[in-house]
Design a protein around this motif. Structure first.
Motif, PDB file in Angstrom:
ATOM      1  N   GLY A 138       0.826  -1.211   0.000  1.00 26.87           N
ATOM      2  CA  GLY A 138       0.000   0.000   0.000  1.00 26.87           C
ATOM      3  C   GLY A 138       0.853   1.251   0.000  1.00 26.87           C
ATOM      4  N   MET A 139       1.879   1.268  -0.872  1.00 32.17           N
ATOM      5  CA  MET A 139       2.807   2.392  -0.943  1.00 32.17           C
ATOM      6  C   MET A 139       2.906   2.884  -2.389  1.00 32.17           C
ATOM      7  SD  MET A 139       5.693   0.696   1.546  1.00 32.17           S
ATOM      8  CE  MET A 139       5.205  -0.956   1.024  1.00 32.17           C
ATOM      9  N   PRO A 140       1.927   3.650  -2.848  1.00 31.35           N
ATOM     10  CA  PRO A 140       1.954   4.142  -4.238  1.00 31.35           C
ATOM     11  C   PRO A 140       3.146   5.057  -4.467  1.00 31.35           C
ATOM     12  CG  PRO A 140      -0.195   4.476  -3.198  1.00 31.35           C
ATOM     13  CD  PRO A 140       0.747   4.099  -2.123  1.00 31.35           C
ATOM     14  N   SER A 244       7.225   8.405  12.838  1.00 30.86           N
ATOM     15  CA  SER A 244       8.082   8.277  14.021  1.00 30.86           C
ATOM     16  C   SER A 244       7.964   6.912  14.679  1.00 30.86           C
ATOM     17  CB  SER A 244       7.705   9.364  15.038  1.00 30.86           C
ATOM     18  OG  SER A 244       6.335   9.256  15.406  1.00 30.86           O
ATOM     19  N   VAL A 245       7.260   5.972  14.027  1.00 34.25           N
ATOM     20  CA  VAL A 245       7.108   4.631  14.593  1.00 34.25           C
ATOM     21  C   VAL A 245       7.842   3.631  13.705  1.00 34.25           C
ATOM     22  CG1 VAL A 245       4.879   5.205  15.612  1.00 34.25           C
ATOM     23  CG2 VAL A 245       4.951   4.189  13.328  1.00 34.25           C
ATOM     24  N   PRO A 246       8.290   2.491  14.270  1.00 35.48           N
ATOM     25  CA  PRO A 246       8.923   1.462  13.444  1.00 35.48           C
ATOM     26  C   PRO A 246       8.008   1.051  12.298  1.00 35.48           C
ATOM     27  CG  PRO A 246       9.242   0.981  15.761  1.00 35.48           C
ATOM     28  CD  PRO A 246       8.278   2.127  15.707  1.00 35.48           C
ATOM     29  N   PHE A 247       8.573   0.985  11.099  1.00 33.43           N
ATOM     30  CA  PHE A 247       7.769   0.774   9.894  1.00 33.43           C
ATOM     31  C   PHE A 247       8.345  -0.362   9.072  1.00 33.43           C
ATOM     32  CE2 PHE A 247       7.143   1.493   5.335  1.00 33.43           C
ATOM     33  CZ  PHE A 247       5.762   1.632   5.259  1.00 33.43           C
ATOM     34  N   LEU A 248       7.462  -1.292   8.643  1.00 37.38           N
ATOM     35  CA  LEU A 248       7.840  -2.368   7.733  1.00 37.38           C
ATOM     36  C   LEU A 248       6.901  -2.331   6.538  1.00 37.38           C
ATOM     37  CD1 LEU A 248       9.332  -4.970   6.896  1.00 37.38           C
ATOM     38  CD2 LEU A 248       7.660  -6.247   8.292  1.00 37.38           C
ATOM     39  N   GLY A 249       7.468  -2.207   5.355  1.00 40.52           N
ATOM     40  CA  GLY A 249       6.673  -2.229   4.136  1.00 40.52           C
ATOM     41  C   GLY A 249       6.916  -3.516   3.375  1.00 40.52           C
ATOM     42  N   LEU A 250       5.832  -4.189   2.981  1.00 43.39           N
ATOM     43  CA  LEU A 250       5.929  -5.391   2.172  1.00 43.39           C
ATOM     44  C   LEU A 250       5.508  -5.057   0.744  1.00 43.39           C
ATOM     45  CD1 LEU A 250       4.418  -8.186   4.472  1.00 43.39           C
ATOM     46  CD2 LEU A 250       6.748  -7.276   4.405  1.00 43.39           C
ATOM     47  N   LEU A 251       6.362  -5.361  -0.202  1.00 44.07           N
ATOM     48  CA  LEU A 251       6.062  -5.192  -1.612  1.00 44.07           C
ATOM     49  C   LEU A 251       6.050  -6.561  -2.276  1.00 44.07           C
ATOM     50  CD1 LEU A 251       8.248  -2.036  -2.305  1.00 44.07           C
ATOM     51  CD2 LEU A 251       5.761  -2.136  -2.053  1.00 44.07           C
ATOM     52  N   TRP A 260      -0.177  -1.544  -7.042  1.00 45.15           N
ATOM     53  CA  TRP A 260       0.414  -0.248  -7.361  1.00 45.15           C
ATOM     54  C   TRP A 260       1.644  -0.380  -8.254  1.00 45.15           C
ATOM     55  CZ3 TRP A 260      -2.952   3.198  -5.567  1.00 45.15           C
ATOM     56  CH2 TRP A 260      -3.696   2.885  -4.420  1.00 45.15           C
ATOM     57  N   GLY A 261       2.198  -1.587  -8.360  1.00 45.29           N
ATOM     58  CA  GLY A 261       3.408  -1.761  -9.150  1.00 45.29           C
ATOM     59  C   GLY A 261       4.653  -1.182  -8.509  1.00 45.29           C
ATOM     60  N   THR A 262       4.601  -0.913  -7.215  1.00 42.97           N
ATOM     61  CA  THR A 262       5.731  -0.301  -6.510  1.00 42.97           C
ATOM     62  C   THR A 262       6.816  -1.333  -6.228  1.00 42.97           C
ATOM     63  OG1 THR A 262       4.190   1.231  -5.441  1.00 42.97           O
ATOM     64  CG2 THR A 262       6.382   1.045  -4.487  1.00 42.97           C
ATOM     65  N   GLN A 263       8.057  -0.959  -6.447  1.00 39.35           N
ATOM     66  CA  GLN A 263       9.201  -1.796  -6.139  1.00 39.35           C
ATOM     67  C   GLN A 263      10.062  -1.092  -5.082  1.00 39.35           C
ATOM     68  OE1 GLN A 263       9.523  -4.946  -7.237  1.00 39.35           O
ATOM     69  NE2 GLN A 263       7.546  -4.595  -8.256  1.00 39.35           N
ATOM     70  N   PRO A 264      10.953  -1.837  -4.383  1.00 40.30           N
ATOM     71  CA  PRO A 264      11.722  -1.237  -3.294  1.00 40.30           C
ATOM     72  C   PRO A 264      12.465   0.037  -3.687  1.00 40.30           C
ATOM     73  CG  PRO A 264      11.946  -3.610  -3.218  1.00 40.30           C
ATOM     74  CD  PRO A 264      11.176  -3.301  -4.462  1.00 40.30           C
ATOM     75  N   GLU A 265      13.045   0.071  -4.889  1.00 40.59           N
ATOM     76  CA  GLU A 265      13.810   1.263  -5.275  1.00 40.59           C
ATOM     77  C   GLU A 265      12.919   2.496  -5.442  1.00 40.59           C
ATOM     78  OE1 GLU A 265      13.158  -1.247  -9.096  1.00 40.59           O
ATOM     79  OE2 GLU A 265      13.637  -1.568  -6.950  1.00 40.59           O
ATOM     80  N   HIS A 266      11.625   2.288  -5.637  1.00 38.59           N
ATOM     81  CA  HIS A 266      10.711   3.423  -5.760  1.00 38.59           C
ATOM     82  C   HIS A 266      10.439   4.092  -4.411  1.00 38.59           C
ATOM     83  CE1 HIS A 266       8.994   1.070  -9.419  1.00 38.59           C
ATOM     84  NE2 HIS A 266       9.943   1.898  -9.807  1.00 38.59           N
ATOM     85  N   ILE A 267      10.512   3.307  -3.347  1.00 37.51           N
ATOM     86  CA  ILE A 267      10.047   3.804  -2.055  1.00 37.51           C
ATOM     87  C   ILE A 267      11.181   4.010  -1.055  1.00 37.51           C
ATOM     88  CG2 ILE A 267       9.609   1.694  -0.702  1.00 37.51           C
ATOM     89  CD1 ILE A 267       7.009   4.433  -1.485  1.00 37.51           C
ATOM     90  N   GLU A 268      12.334   3.368  -1.264  1.00 33.90           N
ATOM     91  CA  GLU A 268      13.417   3.452  -0.279  1.00 33.90           C
ATOM     92  C   GLU A 268      13.876   4.875   0.021  1.00 33.90           C
ATOM     93  OE1 GLU A 268      16.151   0.690  -1.963  1.00 33.90           O
ATOM     94  OE2 GLU A 268      15.372  -1.022  -0.809  1.00 33.90           O
ATOM     95  N   PRO A 269      13.928   5.781  -0.974  1.00 34.23           N
ATOM     96  CA  PRO A 269      14.347   7.154  -0.644  1.00 34.23           C
ATOM     97  C   PRO A 269      13.391   7.882   0.295  1.00 34.23           C
ATOM     98  CG  PRO A 269      14.559   6.744  -3.001  1.00 34.23           C
ATOM     99  CD  PRO A 269      13.789   5.604  -2.436  1.00 34.23           C
ATOM    100  N   TRP A 270      12.166   7.369   0.440  1.00 33.36           N
ATOM    101  CA  TRP A 270      11.166   8.049   1.259  1.00 33.36           C
ATOM    102  C   TRP A 270      10.979   7.386   2.621  1.00 33.36           C
ATOM    103  CZ3 TRP A 270       8.883  12.338  -1.021  1.00 33.36           C
ATOM    104  CH2 TRP A 270       9.089  12.472  -2.397  1.00 33.36           C
TER     105      TRP A 270
END
Length: 307
Positions: A138-140, A244-251, A260-270
């Motif tokens: 859920g990380m567009p 500010s809380v521990p966050f784990l994203g599953l793609l 959404w078609g999101t891959q790790p390189e799309h979201i890692e900078p954020w």
């Protein structure tokens, strides 16, 4: 060929408790798995889904010592229909569910797809409610929000509101198209092509209701992605870094119609300082349904022992 009983599916367990709460005048259906005395773990479903899509996943989390709490978003499942739908209204409902089951205590939260997006928004503004946050696909990342002037923003608001009101007017008296269990399963399989037909038939048994002319999904016909007012799912990406809380994203590896078609390189900078992402190989938009034991074990490890 033997046809599986649609009311059962291997590993699927109906909620232990089901009830409704009042959310500012609208009835929201809440579903729970596990011991009522165990620590709360919130679990949010995606758009056009419902809480019992977790019937094969939530019991695994409950077996880890959690009181797993999910809810049907307004217009979905057993929750009441509304005159208007918006992300802001969904967020108000989520806060009311939080208040009912956890008060002002911080609890771990898992959100899939649309709920994952909404939980990023809520965690950024209501960090005190979260102890940890898991986001399942859920990380567009596409269509970055343009920087527009106030006049253009007003025009965009007017256009979006008009589109929604026109849609609401057309669908106000509509009903979901009826069909057999197999017909409803086939329609849903178009959106969820990687999931088995037996699973789809099971979903009909828990997510649709039977009428004299056939089965109908328990979804308001006026529901549409986005709802009332301007909102872009990718706006949530800009809020990730401030969590500010521990966050784990599953793609996931495979793009599905609802993904959404999101891959790790799309979201890692954020990513926030205490956050990371993992790609679940060999799965599509519903990794918790395709590989429930694997995903549940990973999340239980991230969440740690229930306090």
């Amino acid at each position: 060929m033997t046809v599986a009983d649609p009311s059962t599916f291997p590993g699927a367990v109906a909620p232990t408790r089901q009830y409704r709460i009042d959310s500012d005048g609208l009835g929201i259906a809440v579903h729970e798995w596990g011991d009522e005395q165990h620590p709360v773990l919130m679990l949010g479903h995606g758009g056009l889904d419902f809480a019992q899509t977790f019937n094969g996943f939530a019991p695994l989390l409950a077996a880890g010592g959690w009181r797993v709490v999910s809810w049907d978003q307004r217009g979905h499942g057993d929750s009441e229909h509304a005159f208007l739908y918006s992300i802001d209204a969904d967020l108000r409902d989520i806060v009311n569910v939080f208040e009912h089951v956890a008060g002002r205590n911080a609890v771990p939260v898992i959100g899939h797809s649309k709920s994952g997006v909404m939980m990023i928004n809520l965690a950024e503004s209501n960090a005190f409610r979260f102890s940890k946050l898991v986001n399942i696909d859920g990380m567009p990342w596409a269509r970055p929000a343009p920087d527009v002037n106030e006049h253009e923003r007003s025009d965009a608001l007017a256009a979006d509101v008009k589109l929604w009101l026109d849609h609401r007017r057309r669908t106000a008296v509509r009903e979901r198209r009826p069909g057999t269990i197999d017909e409803l399963a086939a329609r849903r399989n178009v959106m969820n092509p990687r999931l088995s037909r037996d699973w789809m038939r099971y979903l009909v048994s828990v997510g649709a209701s039977e009428h004299p002319d056939g089965w109908r999904w328990k979804l308001d016909p006026s529901l549409k992605f986005g709802g009332f007012g301007p909102w872009r799912p990718e706006w949530a990406r800009q809020k990730l870094a401030g969590l500010s809380v521990p966050f784990l994203g599953l793609l996931v590896e495979h793009a599905d119609p609802l993904g959404w078609g999101t891959q790790p390189e799309h979201i890692e900078p954020w990513l926030p300082r205490d956050g990371h992402v993992v790609r679940i190989e060999g799965t599509g938009h519903f990794p918790h349904i395709e590989r429930p034991e694997f995903v549940a074990a990973m999340l239980l490890d991230f969440l740690g022992a229930p306090a």
